[in-house]
Design an enzyme around this catalytic site. Structure first.
Site, PDB file in Angstrom:
ATOM      1  N   CYS A   2     -53.478 -20.887 -25.803  1.00 20.52           N
ATOM      2  CA  CYS A   2     -53.641 -22.222 -26.357  1.00 20.52           C
ATOM      3  C   CYS A   2     -52.624 -22.553 -27.417  1.00 20.52           C
ATOM      4  CB  CYS A   2     -55.076 -22.461 -26.756  1.00 20.52           C
ATOM      5  SG  CYS A   2     -56.024 -22.533 -25.237  1.00 20.52           S
ATOM      6  N   ARG A  28     -53.886 -28.205 -23.455  1.00 24.63           N
ATOM      7  CA  ARG A  28     -53.757 -26.815 -23.054  1.00 24.63           C
ATOM      8  C   ARG A  28     -55.106 -26.148 -22.839  1.00 24.63           C
ATOM      9  NH1 ARG A  28     -48.523 -24.820 -24.343  1.00 24.63           N
ATOM     10  NH2 ARG A  28     -49.278 -22.712 -24.743  1.00 24.63           N
ATOM     11  N   GLY A 103     -52.105 -15.056 -27.437  1.00 28.78           N
ATOM     12  CA  GLY A 103     -51.819 -13.806 -26.745  1.00 28.78           C
ATOM     13  C   GLY A 103     -52.964 -12.828 -26.889  1.00 28.78           C
ATOM     14  N   GLU A 471     -55.083 -25.978  -2.260  1.00 31.06           N
ATOM     15  CA  GLU A 471     -54.863 -26.749  -3.482  1.00 31.06           C
ATOM     16  C   GLU A 471     -55.892 -27.857  -3.627  1.00 31.06           C
ATOM     17  OE1 GLU A 471     -53.207 -28.329  -7.025  1.00 31.06           O
ATOM     18  OE2 GLU A 471     -53.312 -26.346  -6.094  1.00 31.06           O
ATOM     19  N   GLU A 478     -61.699 -27.372 -10.160  1.00 32.96           N
ATOM     20  CA  GLU A 478     -61.252 -27.458 -11.551  1.00 32.96           C
ATOM     21  C   GLU A 478     -61.899 -28.608 -12.310  1.00 32.96           C
ATOM     22  OE1 GLU A 478     -56.699 -25.803 -11.815  1.00 32.96           O
ATOM     23  OE2 GLU A 478     -57.022 -27.707 -10.802  1.00 32.96           O
ATOM     24  N   HIS A 494     -64.773 -17.823  11.671  1.00 30.48           N
ATOM     25  CA  HIS A 494     -64.915 -16.400  11.361  1.00 30.48           C
ATOM     26  C   HIS A 494     -65.743 -16.202  10.093  1.00 30.48           C
ATOM     27  CE1 HIS A 494     -62.235 -15.179  14.561  1.00 30.48           C
ATOM     28  NE2 HIS A 494     -61.323 -16.041  14.138  1.00 30.48           N
ATOM     29  N   LYS A 593     -54.067 -24.941 -19.855  1.00 26.19           N
ATOM     30  CA  LYS A 593     -52.918 -25.455 -19.113  1.00 26.19           C
ATOM     31  C   LYS A 593     -51.891 -24.363 -18.843  1.00 26.19           C
ATOM     32  CE  LYS A 593     -50.304 -28.717 -17.325  1.00 26.19           C
ATOM     33  NZ  LYS A 593     -50.652 -29.278 -16.010  1.00 26.19           N
TER      34      LYS A 593
END
Length: 598
Positions: A2, A28, A103, A471, A478, A494, A593
């Site tokens: 972030c 973000r 991080g 996608e 999302e 299947h 993000k």
């Protein structure tokens, strides 16, 4: 992960500058926020779990919260839940030091145990909190603030972007390793951030920090040095987009604005690269790249673009495979003569950086396909191809996915051994106007409303439309928080067919009238026979409309371009579904993000 913001030289406007920067970093993704300010010899901190307005409310009650040097942070939780105590900035025992961090510090537990044994007390569950305590220990040993910060950083293992302030010292100390940081160079002030939008309103001049570099920001200016303290000469670059590009421009959401920006974004991607009269594609930046075999590595939306790109290359006779970057980084196949292509919107995706770095370690040539000029991947890879989509604020990628698809078409035409496909060049030329036609005429809102209460959504497609189906499902997941699955249409029978019911619409991408289209129509018949509603995304060349409850049309064009157009319709279905459900479209829960941790 972030957002980090910092500033020096903003005077009485320091707090408002920090809050403005945090608001520009909300895209973000985050779950708490905080600030720390130094002034008049004092250090003051405010932080709150929740959205930025919770912090702003807390700040309004703090008449003492002032200073001329400051740092701020939006946190996306990794260690510990989103609480006030776990929010950044974090402080030491004496409350003289404040630190913000993006991080993961991998050796934090051993450092925490060591510090606790020597009497340090901790207030949070985070890995970050060890840093201010390490700084505190060095200060108590007689080190000056900058040296104490360097001592602390030297003890850390993992990924980090760090900013630190110390009571009584009007400076911000900065370090970077595997997590992005950029300086903004103003006329009277210097800024620090994870991403340019945080300070773009104040300056367009930037300095990108590299791994292993430290920076010191004071009222007198800024300096960058290496681990040993040796000063480094840095290039000051200019950002070529306007601050207004990161506004909503009257749209309800950034995502909708960015969907509607796609015609312009695609024109920017194509500009100067396609010569229809000459029948050529030119990517001058890749003239010295010789592609014999390709490994495309990516994650999330970019992985779907990589699957699409690998199919393009294989169709043109170039052996190519797409890999999830986090799997490739830890268990890569033999690279041999492969060029490793990292696909990343931000150019900072930790998993994809790890994959390209591992490829370089093994001697492979690397290429970055990214949107972000000056990003770590763009700087580290041997070659770079920019998609030129402009800033994207919505967490759910839209125009950058279309940009990746388009750039990978250009890349394939530029590098493939066969002749240039003139029909494709004509289709790419028309792509922006074809996208605009979809935006003007789509029935996606009606489709979204019709199936609002569905149990799940299945997206199917074949060949180039398989990654588009994946996608489409990802977008639905999302931003609507609904279950959705995208897969190759042939896999429907299947196993997944067991889940098909009248409450599970199937969105089928059916392009052209060839064998693939006919086989996909057969899959549509399978679900129709089980009373599942069908939404067909089609160019009208097949007879799929006969079996569909709803049809979303795309202009008839080259199959490669049609897959880009089909994706636009799926973006719109996801958006309108989420809007009618009242979801947080631009900032979906739990998501970020730029994913800068592995």
């Amino acid at each position: 992960m972030c957002g980090i913001i910092g500033c020096v030289g903003c005077g009485d406007g320091t707090l408002s500058t920090l809050l403005h920067g945090l608001s520009k970093l909300e895209y973000r993704g985050y779950d708490s926020a905080g600030v720390a300010l130094v002034g008049d010899g004092s250090l003051r901190v405010a932080k709150k779990a929740g959205k930025l307005d919770a912090l702003e409310a807390a700040v309004e009650e703090r008449a003492d919260l002032a200073g001329t040097v400051g740092i701020g942070h939006t946190r996306w939780s990794t260690h510990g839940p989103p609480t006030d105590d776990n929010a950044h900035p974090h402080q030491d025992c004496t409350k003289r030091v404040a630190v913000v961090h993006n991080g993961i510090i991998e050796n934090y537990q051993s450092l925490r145990d060591e510090l606790a044994e020597s009497g340090h007390e901790f207030d949070s569950d985070t890995d970050t909190e060890v840093v201010p305590h390490l700084v505190e220990a060095s200060l108590e040993a007689g080190r000056d603030p900058e040296a104490a910060f360097r001592d602390a950083v030297a003890r850390l293992e993992g990924s980090f972007a760090l900013a630190c302030v110390v009571e009584g010292t009007e400076a911000v100390f900065v370090a970077r390793n595997d997590s992005p940081l950029v300086l903004g160079i103003g006329d009277d002030a210097t800024y620090l951030a994870s991403d340019v939008p945080a300070f773009r309103e104040f300056t367009d001049r930037v300095v990108y920090l590299e791994d292993g570099e430290f920076a010191r920001l004071t009222a007198d200016g800024w300096s960058v040095s290496d681990v040993d303290g040796t000063l480094r000469e840095k290039t000051v670059d200019t950002v070529d987009w306007d601050p207004e590009d990161t506004g909503k421009s009257g749209y309800d959401h950034f995502m909708l604005k960015e969907i509607h920006e796609q015609p312009r974004a695609l024109r920017q991607c194509l500009q100067g690269r396609v010569d229809e009269l000459g029948g050529s594609v030119t990517l001058e930046e890749l003239d010295d790249l010789d592609l014999e075999r390709a490994h495309l590595v990516a994650a999330g939306t970019s992985y779907h673009a990589a699957v699409y790109g690998a199919q393009l290359l294989r169709d043109d006779g170039v052996p190519a495979q797409a890999f999830l970057s986090h799997e490739y980084a830890t268990s890569p196949p033999p690279t041999e003569d492969a060029t490793v292509i990292g696909v990343s919107q931000s150019g900072e995706t930790a998993d994809t950086l790890a994959a390209t770095r591992e490829a370089q370690r093994r001697g492979a040539e690397t290429l970055a396909v990214t949107n972000t000029v000056g990003s770590t991947m763009a700087r580290e890879c041997d070659h770079v191809c920019y998609i030129r989509s402009g800033p994207e604020i919505g967490v759910a990628a839209t125009k950058t996915f279309a940009g990746q698809q388009t750039a990978l078409n250009l890349l394939t035409q530029h590098l493939s051994p066969g002749p240039v496909d003139r029909d494709l060049i004509a289709a790419l030329r028309d792509l922006p106007s074809d996208v605009q036609a979809i935006l003007d005429e789509t029935d996606a809102e009606a489709v979204g409303e019709t199936y609002l209460d569905s149990d799940a959504y299945f997206f199917i497609g074949r060949a180039l439309n398989y990654p588009v189906a994946m996608e489409g499902a990802l977008k639905m997941k999302e931003i609507t928080y609904k279950h959705a699955e995208g897969f190759a249409a042939g896999e429907l029978k299947h196993g997944t067919l067991a889940l098909v019911t009248p409450d599970t619409p199937v969105i089928a991408n059916v392009i052209g009238d060839g064998e693939l289209a006919r086989k996909t129509v057969g899959n549509v018949k399978e679900v129709e026979a089980r009373d599942a509603p069908v939404v067909a995304v089609t160019d009208g060349q097949s007879d799929v409309e006969r079996y569909a409850n709803h049809v979303l049309e795309v202009p008839e064009t080259h199959p490669r371009a049609a897959a880009i157009l089909a994706n636009i319709q799926l973006q719109l279905v996801a958006y309108h579904t989420a809007a009618k459900l009242g979801r947080s479209i631009d900032k979906p829960r739990n998501l970020a993000k730029s994913v800068t941790v592995e």
